[in-house]
Design an enzyme around this catalytic site. Structure first.
Site, PDB file in Angstrom:
ATOM      1  N   ASP A 366       0.837  -1.192   0.000  1.00 26.41           N
ATOM      2  CA  ASP A 366       0.000   0.000   0.000  1.00 26.41           C
ATOM      3  C   ASP A 366       0.878   1.250   0.000  1.00 26.41           C
ATOM      4  OD1 ASP A 366      -2.817   1.162   0.566  1.00 26.41           O
ATOM      5  OD2 ASP A 366      -1.604   2.037   2.175  1.00 26.41           O
ATOM      6  N   GLU A 414       1.841  -0.320  -4.995  1.00 29.02           N
ATOM      7  CA  GLU A 414       0.946   0.791  -5.313  1.00 29.02           C
ATOM      8  C   GLU A 414       1.870   1.998  -5.392  1.00 29.02           C
ATOM      9  OE1 GLU A 414      -3.326   2.551  -3.809  1.00 29.02           O
ATOM     10  OE2 GLU A 414      -1.833   2.073  -2.288  1.00 29.02           O
TER      11      GLU A 414
END
Length: 731
Positions: A366, A414
């Site tokens: 993330d 990401e």
């Protein structure tokens, strides 16, 4: 893998346990052991020994207690013999000039704890202010209710034989572990929403054809109030706020005993591995659940783990002269300080534990750009090339899986921050793949707002995004292609709503935040259910026929809906849980999805290891890829550049990659009207066959033909309906 030296572990015979914690600025650390997780007095309070490396150690006899935590003193709160829980004795400041935030009234969770007793907030103790510093809260003793580490034996790496396939051949299925089976009648009630329940769906996913399951975060997160409507403000379903980077969520375990969640997870991983499926874990190392501090003074903030042990090394301060405040590029709280060795080691140790002991085959990171931040205080500077940073250490030390496949892990970023500080799409080091937002936006625009995208932009994304990845020596499969993911609308909702519908009543809302209608690029196709379903099929075909590594949002294969809510992070309800009754009704869409997946896996032409060059390598008259207009002529630069052109077809030379098909031909019409597409002439002795057509009119034959049942074209022409895609093979 050897047991991480930091943390707690039983010594041989389990009559003693050893503890070690990093706290280099601390002047005193005490180990507190409890016989129960909550609302009891400690059975042992022991001063730990300071080592020259700044860590503190203790070895204690383990008889009645396995729950533990730490209390720490330092320059801002000096040890005083008069101190007792709830006392201010020794207090100097909540935070001092060195950024220290020690507070012995706050029991601290071991960052290396392998299991955690409970969440910081529970129905019995739901008040978050108890963990705060500042005048009103600093003397509140959290010992009776704070989360505690659990001493367990290190699990043997009993996760079965790991799949070793090349990442280029993978098809990723992103899903929330609890949501997969929480509403699943095929799973016993006591196992619904658990690791054991998920294991029972391994065969379903294998039969669908996906090769890797990517679970949304399974680290311990604040979800202990999810079942209490009166605490709706604290509900957290998605899990992107880790309380621990080692401990897995107890909420997802049917076995709540000490060591039970770990055993159940390993049994689940064995089941997935036995089905030939990789297990990926979505990890959130860019911030921690302790969260921000007050902006006015910078003194009031939660303390229950990292902040109370080594605030300066674990969190990035806003500047060297403003240590009261934090750098925040993730939108939730302080950046984890990826530029310090202490934080780097914590993250690498966690990754090694999850890979080598817990059996994970890969990780999705993330907001991973924050992990490449080389600025230790007060800024963001992404340094892809630093060999000592987390990104490059992960490639070496885990290690990253080789391109042809084999042992190792798959690393997926990401590739940005939550703000504009670090948009690093295509800029990660070798060994990393990335979620490709450019891919997502190009095809959303082409399906729902055709005037925003050119054929040239679509071609780049169909062919693996060499503009993003080739310059740094990476490959087409480093592009993780997706059209929808957990963060936003489902595939069905993307084509059924004109904007977010987040303020609907419980259980499908309300949810705050989320992307705007403009950013989502959603469109309800004028409310036409046939066109909405056609758009779903077209999107699935685009995704599974593009070069790159496709990621399918779980439930897309049976038209899962969140009724337009594009940010249901807080809803531990049927809004997020899979509707298996809907799955039983949508067998046609599932069969279509399965057929596309099988086609992709059967045709290596769609999974090239290298970018296309536009050359005829086999001297058979075909380029490795050729782009066509609807009249059958090759596309030129002028056609590519015009957003007024809405048809694009491509032919991939199958002979070059050892494909069973001489070539694969994909025709995509993003315009509203049908197009009579002229297919190119066949190679000698070969003919064109129809494999799939996403158009509503093709529902009569299921939209896809099984291998061996493809329909031969009588002429080199095919009507491609508006906003649809047709697939052909030459054989």
């Amino acid at each position: 893998m050897d047991t991480p030296f930091l943390g707690a572990r039983f010594l041989p015979g389990k009559s003693e346990a050893a503890f070690r914690v990093n706290a280099p600025a601390a002047t005193r650390v005490e180990l507190w052991i409890y016989a129960a997780a909550m609302d009891t007095d400690p059975i042992l309070r022991q001063v730990m020994n300071r080592r020259t490396d700044g860590s503190f150690t203790a070895t204690v006899a383990m008889v009645d207690g396995i729950y533990y935590g730490y209390r720490a003193w330092g320059p801002n709160w000096q040890f005083d013999h008069a101190w007792k829980p709830g006392s201010s004795a020794g207090f100097v400041a909540d935070v001092d000039g060195g950024g220290n935030r020690f507070n012995p009234n706050k029991l601290l969770l071991d960052p290396y704890a392998l299991e955690v007793s409970h969440n910081p907030l529970t129905p019995a103790h739901p008040n978050p202010t108890a963990y705060l510093s500042g005048d009103a809260f600093r003397v509140v003793d959290t010992g009776p209710f704070a989360p505690k580490g659990i001493v367990i034996a290190i699990a043997s790496p009993d996760f079965g034989a790991k799949p070793t396939g090349a990442f280029k051949d993978d098809i990723i299925y992103e899903v929330h572990l609890r949501g997969l089976t929480k509403n699943d009648p095929a799973v016993p009630f006591n196992l619904q929403g658990t690791y054991a329940g998920a294991a029972m769906r391994a065969s379903y996913l294998r039969d669908l054809g996906v090769t890797a399951v990517e679970f949304q975060p399974i680290h311990e997160t604040q979800s202990g109030l999810n079942d209490s409507p009166e605490f709706a403000a604290y509900h957290n379903y998605w899990g992107y706020n880790s309380c621990s980077f080692f401990a897995l969520s107890r909420r997802y375990a049917s076995d709540q005993s000490a060591g039970g969640p770990t055993r159940e997870w390993l049994a689940m991983v064995r089941a997935f591995h036995a089905a030939g499926l990789k297990v990926y874990v979505d990890v959130v190392y860019n911030h921690h659940d302790e969260g921000p501090v007050d902006e006015a003074t910078g003194t009031i903030g939660k303390i229950y783990s990292l902040r109370g042990l080594d605030n300066h090394n674990y969190y990035e301060a806003r500047s060297p002269t403003e240590l009261h405040h934090y750098q925040d590029d993730n939108g939730v709280g302080p950046n984890v300080n990826a530029a310090t060795v202490v934080a780097q080691n914590l993250i690498l140790d966690s990754l090694k534990y999850w890979s080598h002991v817990m059996g994970a085959d890969g990780f999705r990171f993330d907001l991973a750009a924050i992990l490449g931040n080389a600025d230790a205080q007060g800024g963001f500077y992404f340094n892809r090339d630093d060999p000592a940073n987390i990104l490059n250490r992960a490639v070496r030390e885990l290690p990253a899986r080789p391109a042809p496949g084999g042992d190792g892990v798959d690393l997926i970023a990401e590739p940005y921050t939550a703000n504009s500080a670090g948009q690093e799409q295509g800029n990660f080091p070798a060994g990393w793949s990335e979620w490709n937002d450019h891919y997502r936006d190009a095809f959303r625009a082409s399906q729902n707002r055709t005037w925003l995208v050119t054929p040239g932009a679509m071609a780049l994304r169909f062919a693996g995004s060499d503009d993003l990845f080739s310059a740094r020596g990476r490959k087409p499969w480093n592009s993780v292609n997706y059209i929808v993911c957990h963060d936003g609308m489902t595939l069905r909702d993307l084509y059924s709503f004109n904007g977010p519908n987040n303020n609907q009543p419980f259980p499908f809302g309300p949810s705050s935040g989320g992307r705007s209608a403009k950013d989502e690029m959603c469109w309800d196709h004028d409310g036409d259910p046939l066109q909405q379903k056609q758009a779903v099929r077209t999107a699935l075909a685009i995704l599974l026929l593009s070069v790159g590594t496709p990621m399918l949002l779980g439930g897309s294969e049976f038209d899962r809906t969140q009724l337009g809510n594009n940010n249901p992070y807080n809803l531990d309800t049927i809004a997020n849980w899979f509707d298996w009754q809907l799955a039983a009704e949508e067998t046609a869409l599932t069969n279509y999805t399965r057929g596309l997946i099988q086609f992709r896996l059967a045709h290596p032409a769609l999974r090239p290891a290298e970018f296309f060059t536009g050359a005829d390598h086999n001297k058979n008259g075909l380029k490795d890829v050729t782009w066509y207009r609807d009249d059958g002529t090759e596309v030129d630069g002028e056609y590519f550049a015009s957003p007024d052109n809405h048809f694009l077809a491509y032919r991939i030379d199958g002979t070059e990659l050892g494909d069973s098909a001489a070539s694969v031909y994909v025709a995509y019409n993003s315009w509203m009207n049908s197009v009579a597409a002229a297919l190119p002439a066949n190679l000698p002795g070969a003919e064109w066959y129809v494999v799939a057509d996403s158009a509503a009119a093709a529902e009569a034959w299921g939209n896809i033909n099984a291998p061996g049942s493809e329909v031969r074209l009588e002429a080199l022409q095919y009507a491609v309906a508006g906003r649809s895609l047709a697939l052909f093979i030459e054989k």
